[in-house]
Design a protein around this motif. Structure first.
Motif, PDB file in Angstrom:
ATOM      1  N   ASP A 108       0.813  -1.220   0.000  1.00 15.12           N
ATOM      2  CA  ASP A 108       0.000   0.000   0.000  1.00 15.12           C
ATOM      3  C   ASP A 108       0.846   1.269   0.000  1.00 15.12           C
ATOM      4  OD1 ASP A 108       0.967  -0.277   2.549  1.00 15.12           O
ATOM      5  OD2 ASP A 108      -1.008  -0.324   3.533  1.00 15.12           O
ATOM      6  N   GLU A 109       2.163   1.112   0.133  1.00 12.60           N
ATOM      7  CA  GLU A 109       3.036   2.276   0.023  1.00 12.60           C
ATOM      8  C   GLU A 109       3.361   2.603  -1.432  1.00 12.60           C
ATOM      9  OE1 GLU A 109       7.336   0.180   0.852  1.00 12.60           O
ATOM     10  OE2 GLU A 109       5.963   0.419   2.546  1.00 12.60           O
ATOM     11  N   TYR A 110       2.926   1.737  -2.334  1.00 12.94           N
ATOM     12  CA  TYR A 110       3.082   1.976  -3.764  1.00 12.94           C
ATOM     13  C   TYR A 110       1.762   2.479  -4.337  1.00 12.94           C
ATOM     14  CZ  TYR A 110       7.308  -0.935  -3.403  1.00 12.94           C
ATOM     15  OH  TYR A 110       8.524  -1.454  -3.054  1.00 12.94           O
ATOM     16  N   ASP A 111       1.852   3.139  -5.480  1.00 16.07           N
ATOM     17  CA  ASP A 111       0.654   3.532  -6.209  1.00 16.07           C
ATOM     18  C   ASP A 111       0.151   2.319  -6.983  1.00 16.07           C
ATOM     19  OD1 ASP A 111      -1.014   4.613  -8.428  1.00 16.07           O
ATOM     20  OD2 ASP A 111      -0.478   6.518  -7.500  1.00 16.07           O
ATOM     21  N   PRO A 112      -1.166   2.048  -6.995  1.00 15.10           N
ATOM     22  CA  PRO A 112      -1.687   0.898  -7.749  1.00 15.10           C
ATOM     23  C   PRO A 112      -1.272   0.906  -9.214  1.00 15.10           C
ATOM     24  CG  PRO A 112      -3.397   1.792  -6.329  1.00 15.10           C
ATOM     25  CD  PRO A 112      -2.238   2.742  -6.253  1.00 15.10           C
ATOM     26  N   GLU A 113      -1.065   2.083  -9.781  1.00 13.38           N
ATOM     27  CA  GLU A 113      -0.681   2.165 -11.196  1.00 13.38           C
ATOM     28  C   GLU A 113       0.716   1.608 -11.443  1.00 13.38           C
ATOM     29  OE1 GLU A 113      -1.117   6.164 -12.478  1.00 13.38           O
ATOM     30  OE2 GLU A 113      -3.321   6.155 -12.310  1.00 13.38           O
ATOM     31  N   GLN A 114       1.511   1.474 -10.354  1.00 13.99           N
ATOM     32  CA  GLN A 114       2.851   0.910 -10.513  1.00 13.99           C
ATOM     33  C   GLN A 114       2.821  -0.586 -10.824  1.00 13.99           C
ATOM     34  OE1 GLN A 114       4.471   3.109  -6.774  1.00 13.99           O
ATOM     35  NE2 GLN A 114       6.264   2.806  -8.068  1.00 13.99           N
ATOM     36  N   ALA A 115       1.636  -1.177 -10.783  1.00 14.76           N
ATOM     37  CA  ALA A 115       1.493  -2.569 -11.202  1.00 14.76           C
ATOM     38  C   ALA A 115       1.847  -2.743 -12.671  1.00 14.76           C
ATOM     39  CB  ALA A 115       0.069  -3.052 -10.944  1.00 14.76           C
ATOM     40  N   ASP A 116       1.786  -1.657 -13.433  1.00 18.24           N
ATOM     41  CA  ASP A 116       2.124  -1.709 -14.855  1.00 18.24           C
ATOM     42  C   ASP A 116       3.572  -1.302 -15.129  1.00 18.24           C
ATOM     43  OD1 ASP A 116      -0.511  -2.461 -15.656  1.00 18.24           O
ATOM     44  OD2 ASP A 116      -1.155  -0.382 -15.360  1.00 18.24           O
ATOM     45  N   ASP A 117       4.299  -0.977 -14.050  1.00 18.92           N
ATOM     46  CA  ASP A 117       5.696  -0.593 -14.204  1.00 18.92           C
ATOM     47  C   ASP A 117       6.574  -1.840 -14.072  1.00 18.92           C
ATOM     48  OD1 ASP A 117       7.853   1.599 -14.239  1.00 18.92           O
ATOM     49  OD2 ASP A 117       8.339   0.476 -12.412  1.00 18.92           O
ATOM     50  N   HIS A 118       7.246  -2.188 -15.143  1.00 23.74           N
ATOM     51  CA  HIS A 118       8.003  -3.450 -15.177  1.00 23.74           C
ATOM     52  C   HIS A 118       9.087  -3.496 -14.107  1.00 23.74           C
ATOM     53  CE1 HIS A 118       9.863  -7.035 -16.824  1.00 23.74           C
ATOM     54  NE2 HIS A 118      11.021  -6.400 -16.875  1.00 23.74           N
ATOM     55  N   MET A 119       9.814  -2.413 -13.898  1.00 25.51           N
ATOM     56  CA  MET A 119      10.919  -2.416 -12.940  1.00 25.51           C
ATOM     57  C   MET A 119      10.412  -2.572 -11.505  1.00 25.51           C
ATOM     58  SD  MET A 119      13.625  -2.572 -14.563  1.00 25.51           S
ATOM     59  CE  MET A 119      14.658  -2.463 -13.105  1.00 25.51           C
ATOM     60  N   THR A 120       9.322  -1.897 -11.180  1.00 28.56           N
ATOM     61  CA  THR A 120       8.752  -2.028  -9.835  1.00 28.56           C
ATOM     62  C   THR A 120       8.332  -3.464  -9.567  1.00 28.56           C
ATOM     63  OG1 THR A 120       7.958   0.264  -9.850  1.00 28.56           O
ATOM     64  CG2 THR A 120       6.928  -1.248  -8.289  1.00 28.56           C
ATOM     65  N   VAL A 121       7.634  -4.057 -10.527  1.00 33.31           N
ATOM     66  CA  VAL A 121       7.171  -5.443 -10.384  1.00 33.31           C
ATOM     67  C   VAL A 121       8.360  -6.388 -10.266  1.00 33.31           C
ATOM     68  CG1 VAL A 121       5.975  -7.329 -11.567  1.00 33.31           C
ATOM     69  CG2 VAL A 121       4.967  -5.041 -11.535  1.00 33.31           C
ATOM     70  N   LEU A 122       9.373  -6.184 -11.103  1.00 30.80           N
ATOM     71  CA  LEU A 122      10.550  -7.052 -11.083  1.00 30.80           C
ATOM     72  C   LEU A 122      11.297  -6.959  -9.753  1.00 30.80           C
ATOM     73  CD1 LEU A 122      12.352  -8.986 -12.714  1.00 30.80           C
ATOM     74  CD2 LEU A 122      13.609  -6.989 -13.534  1.00 30.80           C
ATOM     75  N   ASN A 123      11.458  -5.743  -9.247  1.00 29.94           N
ATOM     76  CA  ASN A 123      12.177  -5.558  -7.979  1.00 29.94           C
ATOM     77  C   ASN A 123      11.441  -6.213  -6.813  1.00 29.94           C
ATOM     78  OD1 ASN A 123      14.281  -4.141  -9.168  1.00 29.94           O
ATOM     79  ND2 ASN A 123      13.335  -2.138  -8.814  1.00 29.94           N
ATOM     80  N   LEU A 124      10.135  -6.045  -6.783  1.00 29.30           N
ATOM     81  CA  LEU A 124       9.353  -6.655  -5.715  1.00 29.30           C
ATOM     82  C   LEU A 124       9.360  -8.180  -5.830  1.00 29.30           C
ATOM     83  CD1 LEU A 124       6.201  -4.436  -5.069  1.00 29.30           C
ATOM     84  CD2 LEU A 124       7.854  -5.246  -3.390  1.00 29.30           C
TER      85      LEU A 124
END
Length: 309
Positions: free
Chosen positions: A269-285
């Motif tokens: 919840d500290e991320y923006d839901p739209e970051q689900a479409d950001d490849h780097m954010t998803v990969l890092n998590l």
């Protein structure tokens, strides 16, 4: 009348009760067997009457609690002697995504994870597992999977379950994990493309890492007969020390000692839901979750004295 006759007539006749007519016997509670039979008959009558609830995914809580869970519980408690740690990291209420390692040649780890949370979590939570397509291509298995709360491993179904505030379980390794050879035991395979992370980000739910020790040893896979696997449309056809050499007897899992641990939730919840479409954010998590589970596996392996104890 003689004195003896008067004496006999003067005494109250002793009444010997028939068996089962004593007050003690009338108040004696029914035995365990009688209780089980009566409970089973009530369950059958209730089911025949159609007065039970099944949700939109096919989950039948009554059937799961009464029939399916007790069968799986025998494996959990008596055969694998499973222990759970870190249950405080699994929320008592609300949605969360439990992410675990996958192994064992046959995917019993998901069922054991489900039993443990149902029986030992303070809130007795039902884990809604996401299963591979192959599960739902086998008629009887698909029916039982649905009845026990499982559904297809796709983002749409996962999102709907989380929106209903359910506890959802996923194994990102898929068949790469469950079908890996024994020589690679407890080495996590690739976590796909991180679809589970994108789902958690969109739903803003915590990711709870789970490490399962013990499943790797139940069917040690020493070879893979790929031509047979292709013939039957299977991801692999395993050869173990007992299968197929001993036939059906070879399907009995080895009684390894299981330990299941849950790590601290990874908050999204500290991320923006739209970051689900950001490849780097998803990969890092995704990498963070995978590394966390791998380290947890090493810790639990040190906790276990040996494979069978």
């Amino acid at each position: 009348m003689s004195e003896e006759a008067r004496a006999v007539m003067g005494h109250e006749a002793e009444v010997i009760p028939l068996h089962g007519d004593t007050p003690e016997h009338r108040t004696q509670p029914p035995g365990e067997l009688e209780q089980k039979i009566a409970s089973a008959l009530r369950f059958v009558r209730h089911r025949l009457g159609g007065d039970y609830h099944v949700d939109e995914f096919g989950f039948d809580p009554e059937l799961n609690d009464t029939l399916l869970m007790p069968l799986a519980r025998q494996l959990y408690e008596r055969w694998f002697r499973a222990e759970m740690f870190g249950l405080e990291n699994v929320p008592d209420t609300g949605p969360a995504l439990v992410v675990g390692n996958h192994s064992g040649t046959l995917p019993l780890d998901g069922v054991m994870l489900q039993v443990g949370l149902h029986d030992h979590h303070p809130a007795k939570r039902n884990l809604r597992l996401l299963g591979a397509d192959l599960v739902y291509q086998i008629p009887m298995l698909a029916h039982l999977a649905r009845k026990s709360g499982h559904t297809l491993a796709c983002q749409a179904d996962a999102a709907r379950l989380l929106a209903k505030r359910e506890l959802v379980g996923v194994f990102p390794e898929g068949f790469k994990g469950v079908g890996k050879p024994y020589s690679q035991r407890y080495r996590l395979q690739r976590f796909g493309r991180g679809g589970f992370v994108a789902t958690a980000l969109r739903a803003q739910v915590p990711i709870v890492p789970a490490a399962i020790v013990g499943a790797e040893e139940i069917y040690p896979k020493i070879a893979d007969l790929r031509p047979i696997a292709r013939l039957f449309g299977l991801p692999y056809f395993p050869v173990t020390p007992t299968w197929p050499m001993f036939g059906l007897l070879g399907l009995v899992p080895l009684p390894s000692k299981w330990i299941i641990a849950f790590g601290e939730p990874i908050m999204t919840d500290e991320y923006d839901p739209e970051q689900a479409d950001d490849h780097m954010t998803v990969l890092n998590l995704t990498d963070q979750v995978r590394e966390t589970i791998q380290n947890m596996l090493y810790d639990q392996l040190r906790r276990r004295a040996s494979i069978f104890f």
